[in-house]
Design an enzyme around this catalytic site. Structure first.
Site, PDB file in Angstrom:
ATOM      1  CG  ASP A  54      -1.741   1.238   1.393  1.00 38.98           C
ATOM      2  OD1 ASP A  54      -1.757   2.061   0.455  1.00 38.98           O
ATOM      3  OD2 ASP A  54      -2.373   1.394   2.457  1.00 38.98           O
ATOM      4  CD  GLU A 133      35.306  12.656   5.249  1.00 39.09           C
ATOM      5  OE1 GLU A 133      35.112  13.719   5.899  1.00 39.09           O
ATOM      6  OE2 GLU A 133      36.399  12.378   4.747  1.00 39.09           O
ATOM      7  CD  GLU A 135      31.235  15.103  11.375  1.00 30.76           C
ATOM      8  OE1 GLU A 135      32.415  15.372  11.117  1.00 30.76           O
ATOM      9  OE2 GLU A 135      30.381  15.969  11.657  1.00 30.76           O
ATOM     10  CD  GLU A 215      34.543  14.614  13.632  1.00 28.96           C
ATOM     11  OE1 GLU A 215      34.714  15.678  14.268  1.00 28.96           O
ATOM     12  OE2 GLU A 215      35.146  14.359  12.571  1.00 28.96           O
ATOM     13  CD  GLU A 223      34.208  11.739   9.925  1.00 31.67           C
ATOM     14  OE1 GLU A 223      33.951  12.845  10.437  1.00 31.67           O
ATOM     15  OE2 GLU A 223      35.073  11.566   9.051  1.00 31.67           O
ATOM     16  CG  HIS A 272      32.714  17.005   5.590  1.00 28.46           C
ATOM     17  ND1 HIS A 272      33.751  16.902   6.492  1.00 28.46           N
ATOM     18  CD2 HIS A 272      31.914  17.993   6.059  1.00 28.46           C
ATOM     19  CE1 HIS A 272      33.597  17.796   7.457  1.00 28.46           C
ATOM     20  NE2 HIS A 272      32.476  18.459   7.217  1.00 28.46           N
ATOM     21  NE  ARG A 342      39.523  18.938   7.661  1.00 31.01           N
ATOM     22  CZ  ARG A 342      40.656  18.472   7.167  1.00 31.01           C
ATOM     23  NH1 ARG A 342      41.655  19.307   6.926  1.00 31.01           N
ATOM     24  NH2 ARG A 342      40.798  17.187   6.901  1.00 31.01           N
ATOM     25  CD  GLU A 361      35.931  17.319   2.589  1.00 26.06           C
ATOM     26  OE1 GLU A 361      35.524  16.981   3.712  1.00 26.06           O
ATOM     27  OE2 GLU A 361      37.070  17.789   2.390  1.00 26.06           O
ATOM     28  NE  ARG A 363      34.984  21.322   5.240  1.00 29.41           N
ATOM     29  CZ  ARG A 363      35.474  20.396   6.052  1.00 29.41           C
ATOM     30  NH1 ARG A 363      35.962  19.269   5.563  1.00 29.41           N
ATOM     31  NH2 ARG A 363      35.480  20.575   7.365  1.00 29.41           N
TER      32      ARG A 363
END
Length: 473
Positions: A54, A133, A135, A215, A223, A272, A342, A361, A363
Protein backbone atom coordinates in the site's frame (compact mmCIF):
# COMPACT_ATOMS: atom_id res chain seq x y z
CA UNK A 1 27.25 -5.68 -2.22
CA UNK A 2 28.45 -7.96 -4.99
CA UNK A 3 27.01 -8.31 -8.48
CA UNK A 4 24.39 -11.01 -8.14
CA UNK A 5 21.72 -12.64 -10.33
CA UNK A 6 18.34 -13.76 -8.97
CA UNK A 7 19.64 -17.34 -9.06
CA UNK A 8 22.64 -16.27 -6.97
CA UNK A 9 20.35 -14.70 -4.37
CA UNK A 10 18.14 -17.79 -4.12
CA UNK A 11 21.21 -19.99 -3.70
CA UNK A 12 22.67 -17.58 -1.12
CA UNK A 13 19.43 -17.63 0.89
CA UNK A 14 19.48 -21.43 0.87
CA UNK A 15 23.15 -21.61 1.95
CA UNK A 16 22.46 -19.21 4.83
CA UNK A 17 19.32 -21.17 5.79
CA UNK A 18 17.20 -18.02 5.56
CA UNK A 19 13.62 -18.42 6.74
CA UNK A 20 12.51 -14.81 6.13
CA UNK A 21 12.98 -12.32 3.30
CA UNK A 22 12.85 -8.63 4.25
CA UNK A 23 12.05 -6.05 1.54
CA UNK A 24 13.39 -2.54 2.17
CA UNK A 25 12.76 0.75 0.34
CA UNK A 26 12.78 4.47 1.08
CA UNK A 27 9.90 6.78 1.77
CA UNK A 28 10.05 10.24 0.19
CA UNK A 29 11.93 12.02 3.01
CA UNK A 30 14.55 9.26 3.10
CA UNK A 31 13.80 6.70 5.85
CA UNK A 32 13.90 2.96 5.21
CA UNK A 33 10.56 1.14 5.27
CA UNK A 34 10.19 -2.64 5.18
CA UNK A 35 7.96 -5.69 5.20
CA UNK A 36 8.80 -9.37 5.32
CA UNK A 37 7.67 -12.53 3.52
CA UNK A 38 8.47 -16.22 4.07
CA UNK A 39 11.54 -17.42 2.20
CA UNK A 40 9.26 -19.77 0.25
CA UNK A 41 8.00 -16.66 -1.60
CA UNK A 42 11.47 -16.07 -3.04
CA UNK A 43 11.74 -17.27 -6.63
CA UNK A 44 13.12 -15.83 -9.86
CA UNK A 45 9.73 -14.35 -10.81
CA UNK A 46 9.70 -11.87 -7.90
CA UNK A 47 12.76 -10.13 -9.36
CA UNK A 48 10.53 -9.22 -12.31
CA UNK A 49 7.03 -9.12 -10.83
CA UNK A 50 7.84 -7.75 -7.36
CA UNK A 51 5.70 -7.70 -4.23
CA UNK A 52 2.60 -5.55 -3.78
CA UNK A 53 2.07 -3.07 -0.95
CA UNK A 54 0.00 0.00 0.00
CA UNK A 55 1.78 3.12 -1.25
CA UNK A 56 -0.76 5.52 0.28
CA UNK A 57 0.65 4.85 3.76
CA UNK A 58 4.17 5.93 2.78
CA UNK A 59 5.16 9.55 3.51
CA UNK A 60 5.01 11.77 0.44
CA UNK A 61 3.66 9.08 -1.88
CA UNK A 62 0.31 8.03 -3.35
CA UNK A 63 -3.26 9.05 -2.59
CA UNK A 64 -5.52 6.30 -1.27
CA UNK A 65 -7.36 6.02 -4.60
CA UNK A 66 -4.13 4.97 -6.38
CA UNK A 67 -2.37 3.17 -3.57
CA UNK A 68 -1.27 -0.15 -5.11
CA UNK A 69 2.49 -0.26 -5.68
CA UNK A 70 5.17 -2.87 -6.38
CA UNK A 71 8.60 -3.24 -4.81
CA UNK A 72 10.93 -5.14 -7.12
CA UNK A 73 14.04 -6.38 -5.30
CA UNK A 74 17.50 -5.64 -6.69
CA UNK A 75 19.58 -8.83 -6.38
CA UNK A 76 22.78 -6.78 -5.98
CA UNK A 77 21.60 -5.50 -2.58
CA UNK A 78 21.23 -8.88 -0.85
CA UNK A 79 22.69 -9.36 2.63
CA UNK A 80 21.89 -11.41 5.70
CA UNK A 81 20.49 -9.16 8.41
CA UNK A 82 22.82 -9.32 11.43
CA UNK A 83 20.18 -8.10 13.90
CA UNK A 84 17.25 -10.50 13.49
CA UNK A 85 16.60 -13.65 15.54
CA UNK A 86 15.39 -15.61 12.51
CA UNK A 87 17.88 -15.92 9.61
CA UNK A 88 16.66 -13.07 7.41
CA UNK A 89 17.70 -12.19 3.88
CA UNK A 90 17.48 -8.44 3.27
CA UNK A 91 16.81 -6.99 -0.20
CA UNK A 92 16.47 -3.35 -1.26
CA UNK A 93 13.86 -2.76 -3.92
CA UNK A 94 12.87 -0.37 -6.68
CA UNK A 95 9.28 0.90 -6.78
CA UNK A 96 7.04 0.37 -9.80
CA UNK A 97 3.47 1.19 -10.76
CA UNK A 98 1.56 -2.10 -11.16
CA UNK A 99 -0.58 -0.74 -14.02
CA UNK A 100 1.97 1.02 -16.22
CA UNK A 101 4.92 -1.17 -15.12
CA UNK A 102 6.98 2.05 -15.05
CA UNK A 103 9.28 3.13 -12.24
CA UNK A 104 7.52 5.35 -9.73
CA UNK A 105 9.04 8.79 -10.22
CA UNK A 106 8.98 9.66 -6.50
CA UNK A 107 11.03 6.60 -5.58
CA UNK A 108 14.35 8.11 -4.40
CA UNK A 109 16.36 5.14 -5.63
CA UNK A 110 14.82 5.59 -9.07
CA UNK A 111 16.06 9.20 -9.13
CA UNK A 112 19.58 7.96 -8.42
CA UNK A 113 19.37 5.36 -11.21
CA UNK A 114 18.13 8.00 -13.68
CA UNK A 115 20.97 10.30 -12.61
CA UNK A 116 23.54 7.62 -13.43
CA UNK A 117 21.86 6.93 -16.76
CA UNK A 118 21.90 10.64 -17.57
CA UNK A 119 25.59 10.88 -16.73
CA UNK A 120 26.39 8.15 -19.26
CA UNK A 121 24.18 9.78 -21.89
CA UNK A 122 26.17 13.02 -21.72
CA UNK A 123 29.39 11.28 -22.74
CA UNK A 124 31.22 13.30 -20.10
CA UNK A 125 31.81 10.33 -17.80
CA UNK A 126 30.53 6.84 -17.15
CA UNK A 127 30.71 6.86 -13.37
CA UNK A 128 30.32 9.36 -10.55
CA UNK A 129 31.96 8.26 -7.32
CA UNK A 130 30.75 9.42 -3.91
CA UNK A 131 32.40 9.01 -0.52
CA UNK A 132 30.33 10.46 2.37
CA UNK A 133 31.77 11.09 5.84
CA UNK A 134 28.71 10.84 8.04
CA UNK A 135 28.90 11.99 11.66
CA UNK A 136 26.51 11.09 14.45
CA UNK A 137 26.01 11.25 18.23
CA UNK A 138 25.80 8.26 20.58
CA UNK A 139 23.62 9.05 23.61
CA UNK A 140 22.58 7.14 26.72
CA UNK A 141 19.14 8.69 27.04
CA UNK A 142 16.80 10.87 24.99
CA UNK A 143 13.36 12.21 25.89
CA UNK A 144 11.25 14.73 24.02
CA UNK A 145 7.62 15.76 23.82
CA UNK A 146 5.41 18.56 22.55
CA UNK A 147 1.83 19.12 23.70
CA UNK A 148 -0.55 22.02 23.82
CA UNK A 149 0.74 23.17 27.21
CA UNK A 150 4.36 22.02 27.20
CA UNK A 151 7.37 21.17 25.11
CA UNK A 152 10.85 19.90 25.93
CA UNK A 153 13.79 17.75 24.94
CA UNK A 154 16.39 16.11 27.16
CA UNK A 155 19.49 14.22 26.05
CA UNK A 156 22.21 12.71 28.17
CA UNK A 157 25.53 10.96 27.78
CA UNK A 158 28.04 9.69 30.31
CA UNK A 159 30.62 11.32 28.04
CA UNK A 160 28.86 14.69 28.18
CA UNK A 161 31.08 17.45 29.53
CA UNK A 162 28.03 18.79 31.42
CA UNK A 163 28.23 15.68 33.63
CA UNK A 164 31.72 16.40 35.00
CA UNK A 165 30.23 17.23 38.41
CA UNK A 166 27.53 14.56 38.55
CA UNK A 167 27.59 11.84 41.21
CA UNK A 168 27.96 8.60 39.26
CA UNK A 169 29.24 6.27 41.98
CA UNK A 170 32.02 6.87 40.99
CA UNK A 171 32.40 9.63 38.37
CA UNK A 172 35.82 8.85 36.83
CA UNK A 173 36.12 12.26 35.21
CA UNK A 174 37.09 11.28 31.66
CA UNK A 175 34.67 13.38 29.64
CA UNK A 176 35.69 15.22 26.44
CA UNK A 177 35.50 18.99 26.85
CA UNK A 178 33.30 20.94 24.45
CA UNK A 179 34.96 21.10 21.01
CA UNK A 180 37.83 18.87 22.24
CA UNK A 181 36.54 15.42 21.33
CA UNK A 182 38.71 14.95 18.24
CA UNK A 183 41.00 11.91 18.59
CA UNK A 184 41.52 11.46 22.38
CA UNK A 185 42.52 7.92 23.31
CA UNK A 186 40.56 5.81 25.83
CA UNK A 187 39.43 6.22 28.55
CA UNK A 188 38.42 9.74 27.42
CA UNK A 189 37.17 8.13 24.21
CA UNK A 190 34.81 5.59 25.74
CA UNK A 191 33.30 4.34 22.47
CA UNK A 192 36.26 2.67 20.74
CA UNK A 193 34.85 -0.85 21.03
CA UNK A 194 31.36 0.23 20.05
CA UNK A 195 32.56 2.03 16.92
CA UNK A 196 34.80 -0.91 16.01
CA UNK A 197 31.81 -3.26 16.18
CA UNK A 198 29.87 -0.86 13.97
CA UNK A 199 32.79 -0.74 11.51
CA UNK A 200 33.28 -4.51 11.38
CA UNK A 201 29.55 -5.14 10.97
CA UNK A 202 29.46 -2.74 8.03
CA UNK A 203 32.41 -4.52 6.45
CA UNK A 204 30.70 -7.90 6.82
CA UNK A 205 27.78 -6.48 4.85
CA UNK A 206 30.00 -5.33 1.98
CA UNK A 207 30.51 -1.70 2.99
CA UNK A 208 34.23 -0.93 2.77
CA UNK A 209 35.30 1.28 5.67
CA UNK A 210 38.32 3.55 5.68
CA UNK A 211 38.36 4.84 9.27
CA UNK A 212 36.41 5.28 12.50
CA UNK A 213 37.07 7.81 15.24
CA UNK A 214 35.64 10.12 17.89
CA UNK A 215 34.59 13.50 16.52
CA UNK A 216 35.04 17.05 17.84
CA UNK A 217 31.98 17.41 20.07
CA UNK A 218 31.56 16.04 23.56
CA UNK A 219 28.92 13.39 24.39
CA UNK A 220 29.93 10.62 22.00
CA UNK A 221 30.10 12.33 18.63
CA UNK A 222 31.53 9.84 16.13
CA UNK A 223 32.44 9.37 12.49
CA UNK A 224 32.83 6.24 10.38
CA UNK A 225 33.95 6.80 6.78
CA UNK A 226 33.13 4.43 3.92
CA UNK A 227 35.25 3.99 0.80
CA UNK A 228 33.78 5.68 -2.29
CA UNK A 229 31.38 3.91 -4.63
CA UNK A 230 29.03 4.75 -7.49
CA UNK A 231 26.04 7.00 -6.86
CA UNK A 232 23.24 4.46 -6.44
CA UNK A 233 25.40 1.94 -4.63
CA UNK A 234 26.58 4.58 -2.18
CA UNK A 235 22.97 5.56 -1.60
CA UNK A 236 22.29 1.92 -0.72
CA UNK A 237 25.34 1.80 1.52
CA UNK A 238 24.33 4.96 3.36
CA UNK A 239 21.02 3.32 4.26
CA UNK A 240 22.82 0.17 5.42
CA UNK A 241 25.17 2.47 7.38
CA UNK A 242 22.34 4.10 9.32
CA UNK A 243 20.68 0.74 9.94
CA UNK A 244 23.88 -0.81 11.29
CA UNK A 245 24.94 2.18 13.41
CA UNK A 246 21.55 2.40 15.13
CA UNK A 247 21.14 -1.31 15.76
CA UNK A 248 24.67 -1.93 17.05
CA UNK A 249 24.20 1.02 19.44
CA UNK A 250 20.91 -0.48 20.61
CA UNK A 251 22.70 -3.74 21.49
CA UNK A 252 24.77 -1.69 23.93
CA UNK A 253 21.77 0.10 25.40
CA UNK A 254 22.72 3.28 23.52
CA UNK A 255 20.84 5.41 21.01
CA UNK A 256 22.15 7.22 17.92
CA UNK A 257 20.99 10.39 16.22
CA UNK A 258 22.04 11.82 12.87
CA UNK A 259 20.47 15.18 13.74
CA UNK A 260 22.98 17.87 12.73
CA UNK A 261 22.69 19.95 15.91
CA UNK A 262 21.31 18.08 18.92
CA UNK A 263 23.64 19.89 21.38
CA UNK A 264 23.63 23.65 21.86
CA UNK A 265 26.99 25.45 21.76
CA UNK A 266 29.09 22.55 20.49
CA UNK A 267 29.94 21.21 17.05
CA UNK A 268 27.21 19.62 14.96
CA UNK A 269 27.22 16.55 12.72
CA UNK A 270 27.88 17.00 9.03
CA UNK A 271 28.32 14.64 6.11
CA UNK A 272 31.17 15.88 3.94
CA UNK A 273 30.76 14.28 0.52
CA UNK A 274 33.84 13.47 -1.59
CA UNK A 275 33.05 13.14 -5.28
CA UNK A 276 34.75 12.57 -8.61
CA UNK A 277 33.98 11.59 -12.20
CA UNK A 278 35.52 8.70 -14.11
CA UNK A 279 35.51 7.49 -17.72
CA UNK A 280 36.89 4.17 -18.90
CA UNK A 281 38.35 3.70 -15.40
CA UNK A 282 40.36 6.92 -15.70
CA UNK A 283 39.92 9.87 -13.29
CA UNK A 284 38.63 13.05 -14.90
CA UNK A 285 39.36 15.41 -12.02
CA UNK A 286 43.19 15.14 -12.14
CA UNK A 287 45.01 17.81 -14.13
CA UNK A 288 47.52 20.64 -14.10
CA UNK A 289 45.28 23.37 -12.73
CA UNK A 290 44.77 24.68 -9.21
CA UNK A 291 45.39 21.99 -6.57
CA UNK A 292 46.15 19.46 -9.31
CA UNK A 293 42.65 19.70 -10.75
CA UNK A 294 41.50 19.49 -14.36
CA UNK A 295 39.27 22.08 -16.05
CA UNK A 296 36.50 19.48 -15.78
CA UNK A 297 36.88 19.43 -11.99
CA UNK A 298 36.99 23.23 -11.72
CA UNK A 299 33.84 23.57 -13.81
CA UNK A 300 32.21 20.87 -11.65
CA UNK A 301 33.04 23.01 -8.61
CA UNK A 302 31.58 26.02 -10.43
CA UNK A 303 28.29 24.16 -10.83
CA UNK A 304 28.25 23.08 -7.19
CA UNK A 305 28.86 26.64 -5.96
CA UNK A 306 26.35 28.21 -8.34
CA UNK A 307 23.55 25.80 -7.41
CA UNK A 308 24.54 25.25 -3.76
CA UNK A 309 21.49 27.03 -2.27
CA UNK A 310 19.21 24.70 -4.27
CA UNK A 311 21.29 21.61 -3.49
CA UNK A 312 20.98 22.36 0.23
CA UNK A 313 17.20 21.91 0.02
CA UNK A 314 18.05 18.20 -0.49
CA UNK A 315 21.43 17.85 1.23
CA UNK A 316 20.46 19.84 4.36
CA UNK A 317 16.75 19.09 4.47
CA UNK A 318 15.70 19.85 8.06
CA UNK A 319 15.11 22.96 10.12
CA UNK A 320 17.78 21.62 12.49
CA UNK A 321 20.28 21.53 9.59
CA UNK A 322 20.62 25.30 9.70
CA UNK A 323 21.45 25.34 13.40
CA UNK A 324 24.67 23.59 12.34
CA UNK A 325 25.37 25.92 9.40
CA UNK A 326 26.39 28.89 11.53
CA UNK A 327 29.82 30.53 11.93
CA UNK A 328 32.15 29.37 14.68
CA UNK A 329 31.60 25.60 14.73
CA UNK A 330 33.70 24.47 11.73
CA UNK A 331 30.57 24.61 9.57
CA UNK A 332 31.15 25.63 5.94
CA UNK A 333 28.82 28.60 5.52
CA UNK A 334 30.95 30.34 2.84
CA UNK A 335 30.36 29.35 -0.78
CA UNK A 336 33.99 29.25 -1.85
CA UNK A 337 36.56 26.58 -2.70
CA UNK A 338 40.07 25.95 -1.50
CA UNK A 339 42.72 23.28 -1.12
CA UNK A 340 43.03 22.05 2.47
CA UNK A 341 40.94 24.92 3.90
CA UNK A 342 38.07 23.40 5.89
CA UNK A 343 36.24 26.70 6.27
CA UNK A 344 35.28 26.68 2.56
CA UNK A 345 32.16 24.90 1.27
CA UNK A 346 34.26 23.01 -1.29
CA UNK A 347 37.65 21.63 -0.31
CA UNK A 348 40.22 19.81 -2.44
CA UNK A 349 41.87 17.18 -0.21
CA UNK A 350 45.65 17.06 -0.66
CA UNK A 351 46.49 13.84 1.19
CA UNK A 352 47.81 12.02 -1.89
CA UNK A 353 49.44 13.11 -5.16
CA UNK A 354 47.89 10.16 -7.02
CA UNK A 355 45.58 11.20 -9.92
CA UNK A 356 43.14 8.53 -8.72
CA UNK A 357 42.81 10.39 -5.41
CA UNK A 358 41.99 13.75 -6.95
CA UNK A 359 38.48 14.70 -5.89
CA UNK A 360 36.37 17.54 -4.52
CA UNK A 361 34.72 17.55 -1.11
CA UNK A 362 31.40 19.35 -0.64
CA UNK A 363 31.30 20.08 3.09
CA UNK A 364 27.80 21.51 3.54
CA UNK A 365 25.61 18.35 3.60
CA UNK A 366 24.46 16.59 6.74
CA UNK A 367 23.35 12.99 7.37
CA UNK A 368 19.64 13.73 7.73
CA UNK A 369 19.48 13.92 3.94
CA UNK A 370 17.90 11.39 1.62
CA UNK A 371 21.20 10.21 0.09
CA UNK A 372 19.77 9.32 -3.32
CA UNK A 373 18.28 12.79 -3.78
CA UNK A 374 21.31 14.57 -2.30
CA UNK A 375 23.97 12.74 -4.35
CA UNK A 376 21.91 13.11 -7.54
CA UNK A 377 21.43 16.85 -6.95
CA UNK A 378 25.17 17.36 -6.36
CA UNK A 379 26.11 15.45 -9.51
CA UNK A 380 23.53 17.26 -11.65
CA UNK A 381 24.85 20.63 -10.43
CA UNK A 382 28.41 19.58 -11.20
CA UNK A 383 27.46 18.36 -14.67
CA UNK A 384 25.69 21.66 -15.31
CA UNK A 385 28.95 23.36 -14.40
CA UNK A 386 30.87 21.20 -16.88
CA UNK A 387 28.33 21.58 -19.68
CA UNK A 388 28.24 25.37 -19.29
CA UNK A 389 31.91 25.80 -18.32
CA UNK A 390 30.97 27.65 -15.13
CA UNK A 391 33.96 29.47 -13.66
CA UNK A 392 34.22 28.84 -9.90
CA UNK A 393 36.13 32.11 -9.42
CA UNK A 394 39.32 32.48 -7.47
CA UNK A 395 40.10 30.02 -4.68
CA UNK A 396 40.05 31.26 -1.13
CA UNK A 397 43.30 30.13 0.48
CA UNK A 398 42.89 32.21 3.59
CA UNK A 399 41.49 31.72 7.05
CA UNK A 400 37.97 32.91 6.32
CA UNK A 401 37.33 33.62 9.99
CA UNK A 402 40.18 36.18 10.02
CA UNK A 403 39.05 38.13 6.95
CA UNK A 404 38.09 41.80 7.36
CA UNK A 405 34.31 42.41 7.20
CA UNK A 406 34.42 44.09 3.78
CA UNK A 407 36.23 41.11 2.20
CA UNK A 408 34.09 38.57 4.01
CA UNK A 409 30.97 40.37 2.82
CA UNK A 410 31.89 39.65 -0.80
CA UNK A 411 31.77 35.89 -0.26
CA UNK A 412 28.40 34.25 -0.96
CA UNK A 413 26.84 32.41 1.99
CA UNK A 414 24.76 29.29 2.38
CA UNK A 415 21.03 29.76 3.05
CA UNK A 416 20.30 30.66 6.65
CA UNK A 417 17.23 28.46 6.97
CA UNK A 418 15.37 25.59 5.35
CA UNK A 419 12.83 28.13 4.11
CA UNK A 420 15.57 30.00 2.21
CA UNK A 421 16.89 26.76 0.71
CA UNK A 422 13.42 25.72 -0.47
CA UNK A 423 12.91 29.16 -2.03
CA UNK A 424 16.22 28.72 -3.85
CA UNK A 425 15.15 25.30 -5.12
CA UNK A 426 11.85 26.74 -6.30
CA UNK A 427 13.70 29.39 -8.32
CA UNK A 428 16.62 27.25 -9.52
CA UNK A 429 15.92 23.63 -10.44
CA UNK A 430 16.10 23.46 -14.25
CA UNK A 431 19.48 21.73 -13.95
CA UNK A 432 17.78 18.89 -12.02
CA UNK A 433 15.22 18.26 -14.75
CA UNK A 434 17.73 17.27 -17.44
CA UNK A 435 17.26 13.69 -18.56
CA UNK A 436 14.10 13.52 -16.41
CA UNK A 437 16.36 12.74 -13.45
CA UNK A 438 14.12 14.80 -11.20
CA UNK A 439 10.80 16.00 -12.58
CA UNK A 440 8.54 18.89 -11.65
CA UNK A 441 6.37 16.58 -9.55
CA UNK A 442 9.31 15.41 -7.41
CA UNK A 443 10.64 18.93 -6.90
CA UNK A 444 7.20 20.40 -6.20
CA UNK A 445 6.25 17.58 -3.83
CA UNK A 446 9.52 17.96 -1.93
CA UNK A 447 9.01 21.70 -1.47
CA UNK A 448 5.35 21.34 -0.47
CA UNK A 449 6.07 18.45 1.91
CA UNK A 450 8.81 20.35 3.70
CA UNK A 451 6.77 23.54 3.97
CA UNK A 452 3.57 21.90 5.15
CA UNK A 453 4.91 19.10 7.37
CA UNK A 454 7.95 20.80 8.86
CA UNK A 455 8.20 24.57 8.39
CA UNK A 456 4.55 25.25 9.16
CA UNK A 457 4.54 22.78 12.07
CA UNK A 458 7.62 24.43 13.61
CA UNK A 459 6.31 27.95 13.10
CA UNK A 460 3.11 27.23 15.03
CA UNK A 461 4.74 25.85 18.18
CA UNK A 462 6.18 27.89 21.06
CA UNK A 463 9.88 27.31 21.69
CA UNK A 464 11.10 26.83 25.29
CA UNK A 465 13.61 29.65 24.91
CA UNK A 466 10.81 32.03 23.95
CA UNK A 467 9.58 31.81 27.54
CA UNK A 468 13.00 32.95 28.76
CA UNK A 469 12.93 35.86 26.32
CA UNK A 470 9.33 36.97 26.45
CA UNK A 471 7.39 35.61 29.42
CA UNK A 472 7.75 38.83 31.39
CA UNK A 473 7.41 41.14 28.40
Amino acid sequence: MQERTPQDVIKYASEKKATVVDLKFLDFPGTWQHFSVPVESLDEAVFEDGFGFDGSSIRGWRNIDESDMLVVPDPNTAFMDPFTREPTLSLVGNIFDPITKQRYTRDPRGVAVRAENYLKSTGIADQASFGPEAEFFIFDDVRFDQKENMGFYYIDSKEGSWNSGREEGPNLGYKPRYKEGYFPVPPTDSFQDLRSEMMLTLMKLGCEVETQHHEVATAGQAEIDMRFDSLTRMGDKMMVYKYVIRNVARRYGKTVTFMPKPIFNDNGSGMHVHQSLWKNDKPLFAGNGYAGLSDTALHYIGGILKHAPSILAFSNPTTNSYKRLVPGFEAPVNLAYSQRNRSAAVRIPMYSPSPNSRRVEFRCPDPTCNPYFAFAAMMMAGLDGIENKIDPGEPLDKNIYDLPPEELGRIAKTPGSLDEALNALEDDHAFLLKGNVFDEDVVRTWIDYKRERELSAMAQRPHPYEFFLYFDA
